[in-house]
Design a protein around this motif. Structure first.
Motif, mmCIF file in Angstrom:
data_model
loop_
_atom_site.group_PDB
_atom_site.id
_atom_site.type_symbol
_atom_site.label_atom_id
_atom_site.label_comp_id
_atom_site.label_asym_id
_atom_site.label_seq_id
_atom_site.Cartn_x
_atom_site.Cartn_y
_atom_site.Cartn_z
ATOM 1 N N ASP A 1 0.451 -1.257 0.428
ATOM 2 C CA ASP A 1 -0.060 -0.083 0.018
ATOM 3 C C ASP A 1 1.138 0.937 -0.115
ATOM 4 O OD1 ASP A 1 -2.927 0.858 0.662
ATOM 5 O OD2 ASP A 1 -2.173 1.839 1.553
ATOM 6 N N LEU A 2 1.249 2.048 -0.862
ATOM 7 C CA LEU A 2 1.813 3.317 -0.788
ATOM 8 C C LEU A 2 1.650 4.580 0.241
ATOM 9 C CD1 LEU A 2 2.371 5.467 -2.602
ATOM 10 C CD2 LEU A 2 0.550 7.186 -2.979
ATOM 11 N N SER A 3 0.850 3.912 1.935
ATOM 12 C CA SER A 3 1.126 4.571 2.748
ATOM 13 C C SER A 3 1.821 4.048 3.472
ATOM 14 C CB SER A 3 -0.614 4.566 4.335
ATOM 15 O OG SER A 3 -0.662 2.910 4.083
ATOM 16 N N MET A 4 2.183 2.351 3.550
ATOM 17 C CA MET A 4 3.211 1.470 3.839
ATOM 18 C C MET A 4 4.863 2.558 3.242
ATOM 19 S SD MET A 4 1.140 -2.351 4.058
ATOM 20 C CE MET A 4 2.545 -3.094 4.835
ATOM 21 N N TYR A 5 4.664 2.212 1.486
ATOM 22 C CA TYR A 5 6.042 2.723 1.180
ATOM 23 C C TYR A 5 6.889 3.980 1.539
ATOM 24 C CZ TYR A 5 8.993 3.005 -2.940
ATOM 25 O OH TYR A 5 9.842 2.948 -3.992
ATOM 26 N N ARG A 6 5.517 5.274 2.032
ATOM 27 C CA ARG A 6 5.500 6.474 2.075
ATOM 28 C C ARG A 6 5.628 6.194 3.619
ATOM 29 N NH1 ARG A 6 0.813 9.444 -0.787
ATOM 30 N NH2 ARG A 6 2.341 9.579 -3.455
ATOM 31 N N GLN A 7 6.514 5.043 4.608
ATOM 32 C CA GLN A 7 5.710 5.761 5.637
ATOM 33 C C GLN A 7 8.112 5.199 6.041
ATOM 34 O OE1 GLN A 7 7.567 3.593 8.619
ATOM 35 N NE2 GLN A 7 6.130 4.429 10.704
ATOM 36 N N ASP B 1 -3.411 4.650 -5.730
ATOM 37 C CA ASP B 1 -2.690 4.551 -3.906
ATOM 38 C C ASP B 1 -1.925 3.586 -3.657
ATOM 39 O OD1 ASP B 1 -3.963 7.631 -3.287
ATOM 40 O OD2 ASP B 1 -5.461 7.364 -2.791
ATOM 41 N N LYS B 2 -1.533 2.755 -4.619
ATOM 42 C CA LYS B 2 -1.042 1.691 -4.834
ATOM 43 C C LYS B 2 0.445 1.864 -4.780
ATOM 44 C CE LYS B 2 -4.828 -0.945 -2.463
ATOM 45 N NZ LYS B 2 -5.178 0.675 -2.427
#
Length: 402
Positions: free
Chosen positions: A142-148, A173-174
């Motif tokens: 997920d994009l939110s994980m990648y940007r973490q 958003d992935k």
């Protein structure tokens, strides 16, 4: 263990032999993109590779090992036993040439960065890295994980340790797994002949376009395919490659820096500025207009005959050749027939003091295939076939001039 008589053997080297004799260990982790591992395995095999698949427990919840056994024609590793599979597959009698993790989850990235090996894939990773086996990571999450921040730091750390990354593709958003085509190209790049390693190659391709008025342009039928194939061949053979591409309707090559231009002036500026970076080879395959029309402001009204004033354009290849005497320069010469192209190419080779020239007839313009003479000061070779073949023959001939 390979299955004798398995249908996989029927597709081996079905596309190219670029990975012939190469052993690739494919680690599959628990991303939904694991479903792409079957197609990825088959595509690697079509280029000649043998593929050994490794599944984590999480990956087995998404794709069954039988699917990858069919895809690879080999037993799939799902657990580590007394057979010490990670040592056997990576460091045994037939050492692996590449460890490819596709897809790679954020969890897997973190474990590899931290030296944790509590899954099949992370244990294989630890072993591969200790043996300096090239390792490629294809993230998917997920994009939110990648940007973490922690994930980004893990990726940075792994890149600093010379692990290779392909993708991800940011969409919906992935952080999606890179396309199979991109993964295969990068694999071929890393495992290629590397006969152009440490070389810098500049290529032009496609058609230029010059404005007649604010609406109309003067251009030609070039597809850009030849330039793209040359740039791709250089990259797959290990060169640092840049493509300056005019109007084109073919997909730009993966892994190659590509700069889009339109006019002759834009093409010339980009070429001359690029050559300041000490390129070793310049290949001018772009279909650059021989004439520049005198532009009319606004729109020329239709309905009555018009005359267009044309001014001859300057030759970019001549300026490039004069800029650096050490630069190897390759040109193209297009004429109505193969016989005329051979005659004109020989003349241009001498007049411009080129290292190599390709003479081809008009009928090959825009085509996937080419009928051409590849000419140097000492050799002449007539070649027919796909433009990929001609691209590689150009570099084969240049290598002989070392």
């Amino acid at each position: 263990m390979s299955f004798e008589g398995h249908p996989t053997h029927e597709i081996q080297e079905g596309k190219t032999e670029s990975l012939k004799g190469k052993k690739i260990v494919l680690g599959v982790t628990g991303s939904i993109a694991a479903i792409l591992s079957v197609k990825l395995s088959r595509e690697l095999i079509r280029h000649g590779a043998s593929v050994q698949a490794i599944l984590t427990d999480s990956a087995q919840n998404i794709i069954h090992k039988n699917a990858l056994e069919y895809a690879t024609g080999r037993s799939v590793v799902t657990e580590l036993t007394g057979k010490v599979e990670h040592v056997r597959d990576l460091c045994g009698q037939c050492n692996a040439d590449l460890f490819l993790i596709a897809p790679a989850t954020a969890n897997t990235l973190g474990k590899i960065a931290g030296g944790i090996d509590d899954t099949t894939v992370t244990t294989y990773a630890t072993t591969a890295l200790s043996r300096n086996i090239p390792t490629v990571i294809v993230p998917a999450m997920d994009l939110s994980m990648y940007r973490q921040p922690f994930v980004k730091e893990n990726i940075k750390q792994l890149k600093e340790k010379k692990l290779h990354f392909v993708g991800p593709k940011i969409e919906e958003d992935k952080a999606k797994m890179a396309s199979i085509h991109e993964v295969v190209v990068e694999t071929r790049h890393l495992l290629g002949p590397n006969d152009l390693k440490d070389k810098k190659v500049l290529v032009t391709g496609g058609a230029t376009a010059e404005p007649i008025d604010d609406v109309r342009i003067l251009t030609n039928r070039s597809s850009g395919r030849m330039g793209v194939e040359i740039a791709r061949a250089a990259y797959l053979r290990g060169a640092e490659t840049k493509l300056i591409l005019g109007r084109s309707y073919v997909e730009k090559p993966v892994g190659v820096e590509t700069k889009h231009v339109e006019s002759i002036k834009e093409m010339e500026t980009e070429v001359m500025n690029s050559l300041k970076d000490d390129y070793d080879i310049f290949i001018s395959s772009a279909a650059i207009s021989d004439f520049i029309p005198k532009k009319v402001d606004g729109k020329i009204q239709s309905g009555t005959p018009k005359k267009i004033e044309l001014k001859p354009s300057e030759k970019i290849i001549r300026k490039a050749a004069n800029k650096n005497p050490e630069l190897k320069v390759v040109g193209f010469k297009l004429e109505p027939t193969i016989e005329e192209s051979l005659k004109s190419a020989n003349k241009k080779l001498i007049e411009m003091n080129l290292d190599l020239i390709v003479g081809n007839p008009v009928k090959t313009m825009g085509s996937q295939n080419i009928d051409a003479h590849i000419i140097t000061k000492n050799t002449k070779k007539h070649i027919k076939g796909g433009k990929q073949r001609v691209a590689n023959e150009i570099f084969d001939q240049l290598n002989k001039q070392k």
